[in-house]
Enzyme design. Structure first.
Site, mmCIF file in Angstrom:
data_model
loop_
_atom_site.group_PDB
_atom_site.id
_atom_site.type_symbol
_atom_site.label_atom_id
_atom_site.label_comp_id
_atom_site.label_asym_id
_atom_site.label_seq_id
_atom_site.Cartn_x
_atom_site.Cartn_y
_atom_site.Cartn_z
ATOM 1 N N GLU A 122 1.528 -0.439 -4.496
ATOM 2 C CA GLU A 122 0.244 -0.021 -5.200
ATOM 3 C C GLU A 122 1.088 1.733 -5.221
ATOM 4 O O GLU A 122 0.988 2.412 -3.880
ATOM 5 C CB GLU A 122 -1.472 0.721 -4.070
ATOM 6 C CG GLU A 122 -2.147 1.132 -4.745
ATOM 7 C CD GLU A 122 -2.159 2.585 -4.127
ATOM 8 O OE1 GLU A 122 -2.820 3.500 -3.662
ATOM 9 O OE2 GLU A 122 -1.728 2.926 -2.582
ATOM 10 N N ASP B 131 1.023 -1.728 -0.071
ATOM 11 C CA ASP B 131 0.238 -0.043 0.036
ATOM 12 C C ASP B 131 1.036 1.400 -0.160
ATOM 13 O O ASP B 131 1.598 1.402 0.882
ATOM 14 C CB ASP B 131 -0.886 -0.102 1.398
ATOM 15 C CG ASP B 131 -1.595 1.258 1.959
ATOM 16 O OD1 ASP B 131 -2.496 0.989 0.326
ATOM 17 O OD2 ASP B 131 -2.016 1.784 2.051
HETATM 18 C C1 NOJ Z 1 -4.564 3.097 -0.996
HETATM 19 C C2 NOJ Z 1 -5.998 1.995 -0.779
HETATM 20 O O1 NOJ Z 1 -5.625 1.267 -1.435
HETATM 21 C C3 NOJ Z 1 -6.788 2.875 -0.288
HETATM 22 O O2 NOJ Z 1 -8.097 2.886 0.202
HETATM 23 C C4 NOJ Z 1 -6.313 3.810 1.646
HETATM 24 O O3 NOJ Z 1 -7.147 4.630 1.319
HETATM 25 C C5 NOJ Z 1 -4.887 4.243 1.281
HETATM 26 N N1 NOJ Z 1 -4.311 3.715 0.369
HETATM 27 C C6 NOJ Z 1 -4.363 4.862 2.694
HETATM 28 O O4 NOJ Z 1 -3.741 3.291 2.905
#
Ligand code: NOJ
Length: 540
Positions: free
Chosen positions: A267, A200
Site C-alpha cells: 500500500e 500498510d
Molecule cells: C492505510 C489504511 O488502509 C488506512 O485505513 C489507515 O488509516 C492508514 N493506512 C494508516 O494505517
C-alpha cells in the site's frame, strides 16, 4: 506464472463482514461462516484487514499486539479455523502487516513514555525535542495525513512523530530491535499458514535523516508524494528485500502456498509510476496498489492514460486494479451512478493483471451516510468536523431481509459496528443471488468468464481496438474483449473493430448499440460451443 499475477483478491473488513456472536460487530467466526460467499463469487484470494488487538483509534490500524487477535473478533484458534476454511475453499489468505506505526497502547510506546529522553525505549519511535525558546514548537513542519501537525508533545516536553492519528506513533525503522521484531511477526503469521501480506503505508517507514521540513503543499498533490522527506526513502528497498528473503525461505505449513509463491503487496501512496515501480522490482514486493486507477475520473482519455502508464512502468510484478477499498468512496457514489460502477467493474476485470475487490462492491452498495454521533473515523475530529471520513464505505454488509441489520448480526440494529441505512433490502446477498440482473450476478458471471479465459501474459499491455481520443475504450486480453462506452451517445459496438461474440454486458443493450456508461464483453474464441461456457454471462 504465479497465482497472484492474475488473482482476484477480495478485501474483507472483518468488523463489517459478518457477526457470529450477536454483539453487533463482525468477527472471525462470522467471516469463516460466510467465506463461501467469496468462493461462490469466484475470487481467488482474501485479504483480511487488521484483526489484531487495537484500541480502534483508526479502525484497527493502530495495533497494540501484532501477533494477537482482538478479543471482540475472536481468538487465535478462530483465526486458524478461518485460514483452514479459506484453504479448503481454494482461497488464498493474506493479512495486513502494519509496520509504520503502532498503537499508543502498544507496550513499546508505553515503555517509551515511561522512559527518559534519549533512552533505548524512546529510540524505537521518533521522539525529538521541540523548536522555539522552550521547545514549544513541533520539531518540524510535517503534517499528518489525517490533518494537523504530525507531532504531539509528551509530559516531559519531547515530541513524537505520527503521520496519522496521535494514537499511532511512528516507529523508528533504523532501530535494530524494531527491525528484528517485525521479521518475527512475518514468521509468526507464515507459521499460521498465511499466503502473503499487504504492507500498510509501505512508502513511509523511513524518514529522511535529520527530519528536514517538508515545505508547503503537503498531502495536496499526490504526484509530489515521493518528494516528501517522510516518504519513499531509499532505505525502504533493502528492508523489502530482507522481507522477501524471509517469505521465500520460511517453511510453508500444509495448505499454504509454497514459499516462492507468497505475495507481498504494497500500500504505497506513491503516484509517480517510475517511483512506484521500484517497490515491485524482482526481489522486493510483488505488487503495489494502483491508486491512480482507483482515483481516475470516468473519462476515456484519463482512463486510457492511467492504463497505459500502469502497464508500461518497469517492475517485476503484475499490475493491480482496484475500484474501491475501506479507505475510498464507494464506486457507485464516486463515479455517479450504479450503471457506471457496473461498467467500471467489467473494464477493470478485463484488464491484464490482478484485481482487488472490496466487500460490498459486488453488491453495488452506495456510500452510506453515517450520522455525526456514530462516526468512528479519526478524520472527522482531526479535520474539525469538515471531513466525514471513510465510515460510509465501512458499514456492515447486508446479507438478507428488508431492514437493518439485514442478517449481519443477531444484535439490535442500533448496536451494529456502524449503522446501516434503511432501504438496503434490494442490496442484500440473498436478494441479489435470486436476481439474474443484479450486480452480484454480474460480478459472478464476470469472474467465471475471467477465470475461464486468463490473460496469456498478465504483465503485457492489452490489444487496443480504440484510439486514445475515442469516447470509448476497446481492448482485448487473450480471448476476452471489452468495449466500454464512456461517451454521451450510444455506440454501435460492431463498428469499433472488436472481434468475438457478446457474452456479458453491464446493462441492457439496444440491438448492436451500447448505451452510454455501459460495458460489453465479447469472447474471441474459435468454437462458440466450446468448453469455455459462453453462456455464463447474461446478455440483456
Ligand atoms: C492505510 C489504511 O488502509 C488506512 O485505513 C489507515 O488509516 C492508514 N493506512 C494508516 O494505517
Amino acid at each position: 506464472m504465479s497465482w497472484w499475477q492474475e488473482t482476484v483478491c477480495y478485501e474483507l473488513y472483518p468488523r463489517a463482514f459478518a457477526d457470529s456472536d450477536g454483539d453487533g460487530t463482525g468477527d472471525l467466526a462470522g467471516a469463516t461462516a460466510r467465506l463461501d460467499h467469496i468462493a461462490e463469487l469466484g475470487a481467488d484470494a482474501v485479504w483480511i484487514t487488521p484483526f489484531y488487538p487495537s484500541p480502534l483509534a483508526d479502525g484497527g490500524y493502530d495495533i497494540a499486539d501484532h501477533t494477537g487477535v482482538a478479543p471482540d473478533l475472536g481468538t487465535t484458534e478462530d483465526f486458524d479455523r478461518l485460514i483452514a476454511r479459506a484453504h479448503d475453499l481454494g482461497l488464498k489468505l493474506i493479512v495486513d502487516l502494519v509496520p509504520n506505526h503502532t498503537s499508543d497502547r502498544h507496550p513499546w510506546f508505553q515503555d517509551a513514555l515511561a522512559a527518559a529522553p534519549g533512552s533505548a525505549a524512546r529510540g524505537r519511535y521518533l521522539f525529538r525535542p521541540g523548536r522555539g525558546a522552550s521547545g514549544e514548537l513541533p520539531p518540524n513542519d510535517w503534517q499528518s495525513a489525517f490533518g494537523g501537525p504530525a507531532w504531539t508533545r509528551v509530559a516531559d516536553g519531547e515530541w513524537y512523530c505520527h503521520l496519522h492519528a496521535p494514537e499511532q506513533p511512528d516507529l523508528n525503522w533504523r532501530d535494530g530491535h524494531v527491525r528484528s521484531a517485525f521479521t518475527d511477526v512475518l514468521r509468526y503469521w507464515l507459521d499460521r499458514g498465511v499466503d502473503g501480506f499487504r504492507v500498510d503505508v509501505a512508502h513511509a517507514l523511513f524518514k529522511a535523516e535529520g527530519l528536514p521540513d517538508a515545505g508547503p503543499g503537503q498531502h495536496q498533490d499526490p504526484l509530489r508524494n515521493h518528494l516528501m522527506p517522510y516518504y519513499d526513502q531509499e532505505e525502504l528497498h533493502p528492508l523489502y528485500r530482507e522481507w522477501r528473503a524471509v517469505l521465500d525461505t520460511h517453511p510453508a505449513p500444509p495448505g499454504s502456498v509454497p514459499p516462492q509463491d507468497r505475495l507481498m503487496v504494497a500500500e504505497s501512496a506513491v503516484f509517480d509510476p517510475a517511483r512506484l515501480a521500484r517497490y515491485i522490482r524482482p526481489g522486493e514486493m510483488n505488487q503495489a496498489f494502483n491508486f491512480a486507477f482507483l482515483e481516475a475520473a470516468w473519462d476515456p482519455q484519463e482512463l486510457r492514460r492511467v492504463i497505459d502508464t500502469s502497464l508500461s512502468a518497469p517492475g517485476g510484478g503484475s499490475v493491480t486494479w482496484l475500484l474501491s477499498s475501506h479507505d475510498a468512496v464507494r464506486p457507485v457514489t464516486r463515479l455517479g451512478s450504479a450503471g457506471r460502477a457496473r461498467a467500471a467493474a467489467l473494464l477493470m476485470l478485463a484488464l491484464p493483471g490482478s484485481a482487488y475487490l472490496y466487500q460490498g462492491e459486488e453488491l453495488g452498495l452506495p456510500q452510506a451516510f453515517v450520522p455525526d454521533d456514530r462516526i468512528r473515523d479519526p478524520l472527522w475530529e482531526r479535520s474539525g468536523h469538515t471531513d466525514r471520513g471513510r465510515d460510509g464505505s465501512r458499514v456492515p454488509l447486508p446479507w438478507s431481509g428488508d431492514h437493518p441489520p439485514y442478517g449481519f448480526t443477531a444484535a439490535a440494529p442500533e448496536r451494529t459496528w456502524l449503522p446501516q441505512p434503511d432501504g438496503w433490502g434490494p442490496y442484500t446477498v440473498l436478494a441479489q443471488a435470486q436476481d439474474p440482473d443484479s450486480t452480484l450476478a454480474l460480478y459472478r458471471a464476470a469472474l467465471r468468464l475471467r477465470r475461464a479465459h486468463p490473460a496469456p501474459d498478465p504483465t503485457a499491455a492489452p490489444r487496443w481496438y480504440s484510439a486514445p481520443g475515442d469516447p470509448h475504450l476497446a481492448f482485448g486480453r487473450g480471448a476476452l474483449v471489452c468495449v466500454v462506452n464512456l461517451g454521451t451517445r450510444p455506440l454501435t459496438w460492431s463498428t469499433t473493430g472488436v472481434p468475438g461474440r457478446p457474452v456479458l454486458a453491464s446493462g441492457p443493450l439496444d440491438g448492436d448499440t451500447l448505451p452510454p456508461d455501459t460495458a460489453l464483453w465479447l469472447l474471441d474464441t474459435p468454437d462458440p460451443q466450446g468448453p469455455e461456457g459462453e453462456h455464463d454471462g447474461r446478455i440483456h
